[in-house]
Scaffold this active site. Structure first.
Site, PDB file in Angstrom:
ATOM      1  N   GLY A  30       0.615  -1.477   0.088  1.00  0.00           N
ATOM      2  CA  GLY A  30      -0.271   0.065   0.065  1.00  0.00           C
ATOM      3  C   GLY A  30       0.912   0.862   0.022  1.00  0.00           C
ATOM      4  CG  PHE A  31       2.277   2.740   3.663  1.00  0.00           C
ATOM      5  CD1 PHE A  31       1.650   3.860   3.399  1.00  0.00           C
ATOM      6  CD2 PHE A  31       2.044   1.759   3.882  1.00  0.00           C
ATOM      7  CE1 PHE A  31       0.890   4.056   4.817  1.00  0.00           C
ATOM      8  CE2 PHE A  31       0.671   1.840   4.726  1.00  0.00           C
ATOM      9  CZ  PHE A  31       0.392   2.929   5.735  1.00  0.00           C
TER      10      PHE A  31
ATOM     11  CB  THR B  87       7.792   0.145  -5.079  1.00  0.00           C
ATOM     12  OG1 THR B  87       7.547   0.479  -6.310  1.00  0.00           O
ATOM     13  CG2 THR B  87       8.320  -1.296  -5.831  1.00  0.00           C
ATOM     14  CB  VAL B  88       9.688  -3.355  -0.779  1.00  0.00           C
ATOM     15  CG1 VAL B  88      11.052  -2.612   0.165  1.00  0.00           C
ATOM     16  CG2 VAL B  88       8.175  -2.486   0.113  1.00  0.00           C
TER      17      VAL B  88
ATOM     18  CE  LYS C  79       7.330   0.016   2.840  1.00  0.00           C
ATOM     19  NZ  LYS C  79       6.533  -0.914   3.298  1.00  0.00           N
TER      20      LYS C  79
ATOM     21  CG  ASP D  37      -2.608  -0.900   6.871  1.00  0.00           C
ATOM     22  OD1 ASP D  37      -3.441  -1.456   7.167  1.00  0.00           O
ATOM     23  OD2 ASP D  37      -1.759  -0.273   5.988  1.00  0.00           O
TER      24      ASP D  37
END
Ligand SMILES: *[C@@H]1O[C@H](CO)[C@@H](O)[C@H](O)[C@H]1NC(C)=O
Ligand SMILES: *[C@@H]1O[C@H](CO)[C@@H](O)[C@H](O)[C@H]1NC(C)=O
Ligand SMILES: *[C@@H]1O[C@H](CO)[C@@H](O)[C@H](O)[C@H]1NC(C)=O
Ligand SMILES: *[C@@H]1O[C@H](CO)[C@@H](O)[C@H](O)[C@H]1NC(C)=O
Ligand SMILES: *[C@@H]1O[C@H](CO)[C@@H](O)[C@H](O)[C@H]1NC(C)=O
Ligand SMILES: *[C@@H]1O[C@H](CO)[C@@H](O)[C@H](O)[C@H]1NC(C)=O
Length: 674
Positions: A361-362, A364-365, A380, A477
């Site tokens: 959700g936050f 691309t890693v 990230k 979350d």
């Protein structure tokens, strides 16, 4: 022969009478993980050191031997005798070179390894102002304190040793020193300035006397005479079952606190540490103020001038090349957790597709290896809107960067570059709990013990965020894909505090609910205000999910929570347990976790336990309260509510896989799937 036999039976007898027990760690190599319980900031480093605290402010680090010792003999006449015990250990304190550090280390004997509500600083992670000196504590400690002025009474000197019972008011204290040879000359020393300090503590249960001996590690042997030998009766302090260990803490003043080796025994002398097997003491900071001589000064100034010239030259060239690449605003220079974009670029091979390890959700890693240190990290990359409010944003990330806990994916730092924000985290090898539970391609199944440990780990990480770090951090979350699994299968909670950053970024009069469907507490959809109890709700969902092996909302007909409640009401709660476990699990534990899951997901926030209570239930410190009706509102309501919610979502226009791009217009931003 006869003599040998009678000697043998004598030995047997004395073993029976005085159950002797002991252990010895010449270093900490990771195999003792099962023997020690580490709490707070403490970790075992690969160098063999046990690190209790780092230099974060207001942290507590503890390490206790997991198995309790029998330390009290009682019999029918109600007479109590505390057992003799003996310990020797080596510690090291690394303080900032320009000022004294804090606050110290304590060797502790206590009836539990948990110290609920204990404060850092002077309380050394053992007490707080309400229970300090309470007779019910049953705690014995020897403190090695590096900060003076506690209550202005007995503990007035920094660099002292104190013998304490039930609180921080020492029954006796003495500046750090040791006796040399047979003379009565005391040699004073500063504990913070030594590479490491050896300590011997002996309690004689018959003579009711405690001896404390200390010496710098460089002396290499035990001084002939203790620095403190005090009459002390522990008969009413020690209990039948006691834990031994260490606690250290920081506050405004900070130091690294380490243990190098440790030996302990009840009813006998502790085995000696083998000094040649101890790990290297941690390096001290160089004292910058001591180069006094003029020659040094001139040489230093000359080299500084040359250096400045060189750097200016270099900067001009580099600046020209990288001008477009990395421009720092002035305030950014104050941020110790700021990474250089160039390093991250190099670490991830230019954010190459092959280095990508996930997208959530936050953002691309990517996996990376920092060029300077060779450390593996996860980077990230988050697309963010242009830099309005960036300063507050950075301050927020800086404060998240100071959080450290063994059950968190520690944030090492950050960097911004154009419209991207980069967050640098510890690299965690085993992937997410979500993939281990639901998308495992090696056909293996997490067994119950692993699941239970993971849940306990998440609870501890969350407890730290809610209650034990400097200010309350609400996760917002919690879900299986935000829980990463370490090499030793322990849980690390990731992405903490990030949701708040999102809101930070948006116009403040709009509220946006950030979270993931199925984990959002009912009051959150009404008020939009996240709280520790909405985190507890999500944690409750997680408890059910991990035990049942089913996602919270599997189809729009299946709601995990309702299903568990139905089975609970019909008295067959074990029906819901993940069939993949093949009936191999501890029924009592499973039942605890399921009931706790229901309690945590109570519709009414005020019925949910705090994370402190949750950890106490999970550790069997407190029994779970019996509540007959787990739900106040009708579960039918919650069902229609959630399904309405779902419909709204699936037809809604705000669905996006990236919460950041959700605009302030919507009242809800929900992450699609996982
Ligand atoms: C680790 O330490 C334990 C106890 O100190 C010892 O028995 C063991 O052999 C050590 N293991 C390694 C790999 O050094
Ligand atoms: C306690 O110690 C005293 C003196 O050493 C001894 O006489 C007594 O029997 C002991 N009591 C218990 C319960 O061990
Ligand atoms: C209990 O204590 C009494 C008095 O000290 C002693 O005589 C007796 O031997 C003790 N009994 C046991 C079972 O230890
Ligand atoms: C601390 O101990 C001293 C002597 O042991 C005593 O006089 C004093 O009242 C104690 N203070 C507190 C706060 O308990
Ligand atoms: C404690 O120290 C005193 C004085 O040096 C000594 O006589 C005594 O034996 C010591 N006790 C223990 C348990 O080592
Ligand atoms: C201490 O450790 C060293 C290195 O492992 C070993 O050679 C030595 O024999 C040990 N000494 C004792 C007294 O065990």
């Amino acid at each position: 022969m006869a003599a040998a036999t009678s000697f043998g039976s004598l030995l047997m007898l004395s073993l029976l009478v005085a159950a002797q027990a002991n252990f010895l760690f010449n270093r900490f190599n990771g195999t003792e993980k099962n023997l020690l319980s580490l709490d707070g900031a403490s970790i075992v480093e690969s160098s063999g050191l046990l690190k209790l605290t780092d230099r974060s402010k207001n942290v507590i680090g503890r390490a206790f031997y997991k198995t309790p010792f029998k330390m009290l003999e009682t019999n029918s006449t109600a007479q109590k005798n505390a057992s003799s015990f003996s310990t020797s250990f080596v510690f090291s304190i690394v303080s900032p070179s320009n000022s004294g550090g804090g606050y110290g280390i304590a060797f502790v004997i206590a009836p539990s390894t948990k110290f609920p509500g204990a404060d850092p600083g002077h309380y050394l992670g053992l007490f707080n102002k309400y229970n300090d000196e309470n007779k019910e504590n049953h705690i014995f400690l020897v403190e090695f304190d590096t900060v003076n002025g506690y209550k202005g009474e007995t503990d007035t000197q920094a660099n002292h040793i104190g013998i304490n019972v039930n609180g921080m008011n020492s029954t006796a204290s003495e500046p750090a020193a040791y006796y040399k040879g047979t003379s009565s000359n005391k040699e004073d020393f500063n504990m913070e300035n030594q590479d490491a300090v050896c300590v011997w503590i002996e309690y004689d249960g018959e003579k009711k006397r405690v001896n404390v001996t200390v010496a710098p590690l460089s002396i290499g042997e035990k001084p002939p005479k203790p620095i403190m030998s005090e009459p002390l009766n522990l008969d009413d302090i020690l209990e039948e079952s006691m834990y031994v260990g260490f606690s250290a803490s920081t506050a405004q003043k900070v130091s690294f606190h380490y243990i190098l080796g440790w030996s302990f025994a009840v009813n006998g002398p502790a085995r000696s540490l083998n000094l040649s097997e101890l790990p290297e003491p941690p390096p001290k900071e160089k004292d910058r103020s001591s180069s006094a001589s003029w020659v040094n000064f001139i040489i230093a100034s000359l080299s500084v001038i040359t250096f400045i010239l060189l750097v200016t030259l270099l900067c001009r060239t580099v600046h020209r090349r990288y001008m477009h690449f990395e421009k720092l605003e002035e305030w950014e220079l104050d941020c110790p957790h700021r990474f250089r974009y160039r390093d991250l670029h190099a670490a991830t091979k230019g954010f190459k597709e092959s280095e990508k390890i996930g997208s959530g959700g936050f953002g691309t890693v990517y996996k990376g290896v920092l060029p300077s240190t060779g450390t593996e990290v996860a980077v990230k990359r988050i697309m963010r809107s242009p830099t309005e409010g960036m300063r507050g944003f950075a301050a927020e990330i800086e404060s998240l960067g100071t959080l450290r806990h063994k059950n968190l994916v520690n944030l090492q730092g950050w960097c911004k570059q154009k419209n991207y924000l980069f967050l640098v985290y510890d690299y965690i090898p085993n992937g997410s709990l979500d993939s281990l539970l639901f998308n495992r391609n090696d056909g293996l199944v997490l067994d119950w013990e692993q699941r239970f440990n993971i849940l306990k780990g998440v609870a501890e990480g969350l407890l730290y965020l809610h209650e034990e770090c400097e200010k309350v951090v609400i996760h917002r979350d919690i879900k299986t894909s935000n829980i990463l699994i370490d090499g030793d299968m322990s849980a690390r909670l990731g992405d903490f505090g990030l949701a708040r950053l999102y809101n930070h970024d948006q116009a403040s009069h709009t509220t946006s609910v950030v979270g993931t469907i199925g984990y959002i507490a009912p009051e959150l959809t009404r008020t939009g205000k996240a709280s520790t109890s909405s985190d507890v709700y999500a944690f409750g969902v997680l408890l059910l999910e991990v035990t049942c092996g089913k996602r919270p909302i599997a189809t729009d007909q299946f709601f995990l929570m309702d299903w568990v409640i139905e089975n609970y009401r019909s008295g067959q709660i074990l029906e819901v347990v993940d069939p993949n476990l093949n009936f191999v699990y501890d029924e009592i534990e499973v039942e605890l976790v399921l009931k706790l899951g229901l309690l945590c997901t109570h519709q009414r926030a005020d019925f949910r336990p705090t994370m402190r209570q949750v950890t106490r239930y999970l550790n069997w410190d407190d029994p779970l309260p019996e509540i007959l009706d787990w739900r106040h509102s009708d579960s039918q309501i919650s069902r229609s509510f959630s399904s309405g919610f779902l419909t709204g979502y699936s037809t809604g226009s705000t669905s996006t896989s990236n919460n950041l791009s959700t605009t302030g217009k919507s009242t809800m931003s929900i992450e699609a799937g996982r």
